[in-house]
Write an enzyme that holds these catalytic residues in place. Sequence first.
Site, mmCIF file in Angstrom:
data_model
loop_
_atom_site.group_PDB
_atom_site.id
_atom_site.type_symbol
_atom_site.label_atom_id
_atom_site.label_comp_id
_atom_site.label_asym_id
_atom_site.label_seq_id
_atom_site.Cartn_x
_atom_site.Cartn_y
_atom_site.Cartn_z
ATOM 1 C CE LYS A 16 28.403 42.883 81.057
ATOM 2 N NZ LYS A 16 27.352 43.348 80.819
ATOM 3 C CG ASP A 146 28.737 39.262 78.602
ATOM 4 O OD1 ASP A 146 28.809 39.775 77.418
ATOM 5 O OD2 ASP A 146 27.847 39.433 79.376
HETATM 6 P P1 ATP Z 1 24.305 37.579 82.128
HETATM 7 O O1 ATP Z 1 23.817 38.820 81.092
HETATM 8 O O2 ATP Z 1 25.053 36.817 81.575
HETATM 9 O O3 ATP Z 1 23.037 37.038 82.287
HETATM 10 P P2 ATP Z 1 24.371 38.727 84.687
HETATM 11 O O4 ATP Z 1 25.345 39.863 85.296
HETATM 12 O O5 ATP Z 1 23.035 39.567 84.628
HETATM 13 O O6 ATP Z 1 24.963 38.402 83.400
HETATM 14 P P3 ATP Z 1 25.048 36.545 86.276
HETATM 15 O O7 ATP Z 1 25.574 37.033 87.770
HETATM 16 O O8 ATP Z 1 26.320 36.259 85.359
HETATM 17 O O9 ATP Z 1 24.165 37.635 85.604
HETATM 18 O O10 ATP Z 1 24.016 35.554 86.186
HETATM 19 C C1 ATP Z 1 23.028 34.946 85.639
HETATM 20 C C2 ATP Z 1 22.434 33.745 86.108
HETATM 21 O O11 ATP Z 1 23.453 32.709 85.779
HETATM 22 C C3 ATP Z 1 22.206 33.666 87.539
HETATM 23 O O12 ATP Z 1 20.811 33.949 87.660
HETATM 24 C C4 ATP Z 1 22.494 32.132 87.801
HETATM 25 O O13 ATP Z 1 21.295 31.330 87.743
HETATM 26 C C5 ATP Z 1 23.271 31.515 86.533
HETATM 27 N N1 ATP Z 1 24.711 31.390 86.961
HETATM 28 C C6 ATP Z 1 25.480 30.283 86.614
HETATM 29 N N2 ATP Z 1 26.533 30.484 87.295
HETATM 30 C C7 ATP Z 1 26.792 31.329 87.731
HETATM 31 C C8 ATP Z 1 27.891 31.818 88.650
HETATM 32 N N3 ATP Z 1 29.052 31.236 88.774
HETATM 33 N N4 ATP Z 1 27.877 33.098 89.437
HETATM 34 C C9 ATP Z 1 26.429 33.626 89.312
HETATM 35 N N5 ATP Z 1 25.571 33.408 88.314
HETATM 36 C C10 ATP Z 1 25.779 31.961 87.877
#
Ligand code: ATP
Length: 308
Positions: A16, A146
């Site tokens: 997203k 999200d």
């Molecule tokens: P958010 O804003 O929800 O934190 P983001 O896009 O910045 O989202 P994500 O890639 O969703 O970041 O990951 C954030 C953290 O969540 C990662 O650093 C990791 O430790 C943890 N995590 C847990 N499960 C997952 C997964 N399936 N894929 C990626 N990261 C995950």
Amino acid sequence: MTRSLPSAVTVRAAAKINLHLGVGGVRDDGFHPLTTVYQAVGLCDDVTAFPAAELEVELSATDWIDVGGIPLDEGNLAVRAARLLGDLHGRALTGRLVLEKSIPVAGGLAGGSADAAAALVALDRLHDLHTSDDDLLRLAADLGSDVPFALVGGTALGTGRGEVVEAVADVGTWWWVIVPSREGLSTPEVYRHFDRLRPDADPTPPDAEVLLGALRTGQPVSLARALHNDLQEPAIDLRPALGELIEQGEAEGALRGLVSGSGPTVVFLCESADHARDLAGAMMRSGHEVVLVANGAVAGSHVVPAHV
Ligand code: ATP
């Protein structure tokens, strides 16, 4: 008549971007009220659930994605999704979940949330659970702000913490150039910095009316003018290179550059597919190793035939 269960189920879930991210002052419970407009874009993770005796997670990823920081235990959002779905149905769900990641980690693109949504749908199908949409959305909201949007996809207004989602009118096909960063940015850290920079933030987040109006025009120039992200300032303050990246993309011809969610991914809105490809080429020639082109809006979590 007994129905045989599938040998594996693959579910695709999209990244997203937030076209509008209005952030209100922090509440007593530590959450920030949000008014956001999400768009699902064509950059997706696939989660495949295979039958297995235990619940296990395996990761594979496009070579430029560092999966080192992703937990394989209860910290993984896909595992948490399996537990919550199992609790709802009064049984411990098993399965080998293979996460094929194309969404950058900790990039502000909600890749973990996409995996959680995909795992809910994949395990529901693998075990023939027939979970209702309302129950899936409720579990998704428990998993993270999200995650409901990762189920529904398209373009949607998110309120509350972002978890209350409602589809909105969107007549355009929007072309984005997406530039991830090598190193992630912690979402809680960006929110903490927002609190430091805006200690008197209004508890009511800025509404999304201008953005919603722009979506209804279908005109990229109108959308470019309406893009809004209250987390951009704290993200750039923490990582000034993001501000330079936005300036560079706009100088190369992007209609507008914007930090995606809490960053550090930067997205650039373009006029058309050709314009996006040209901009991506220019950004790569200027030294950015990974530059992606994607359009939106795309579908939410959906089952795909194996190996597509
Ligand atoms: P958010 O804003 O929800 O934190 P983001 O896009 O910045 O989202 P994500 O890639 O969703 O970041 O990951 C954030 C953290 O969540 C990662 O650093 C990791 O430790 C943890 N995590 C847990 N499960 C997952 C997964 N399936 N894929 C990626 N990261 C995950």
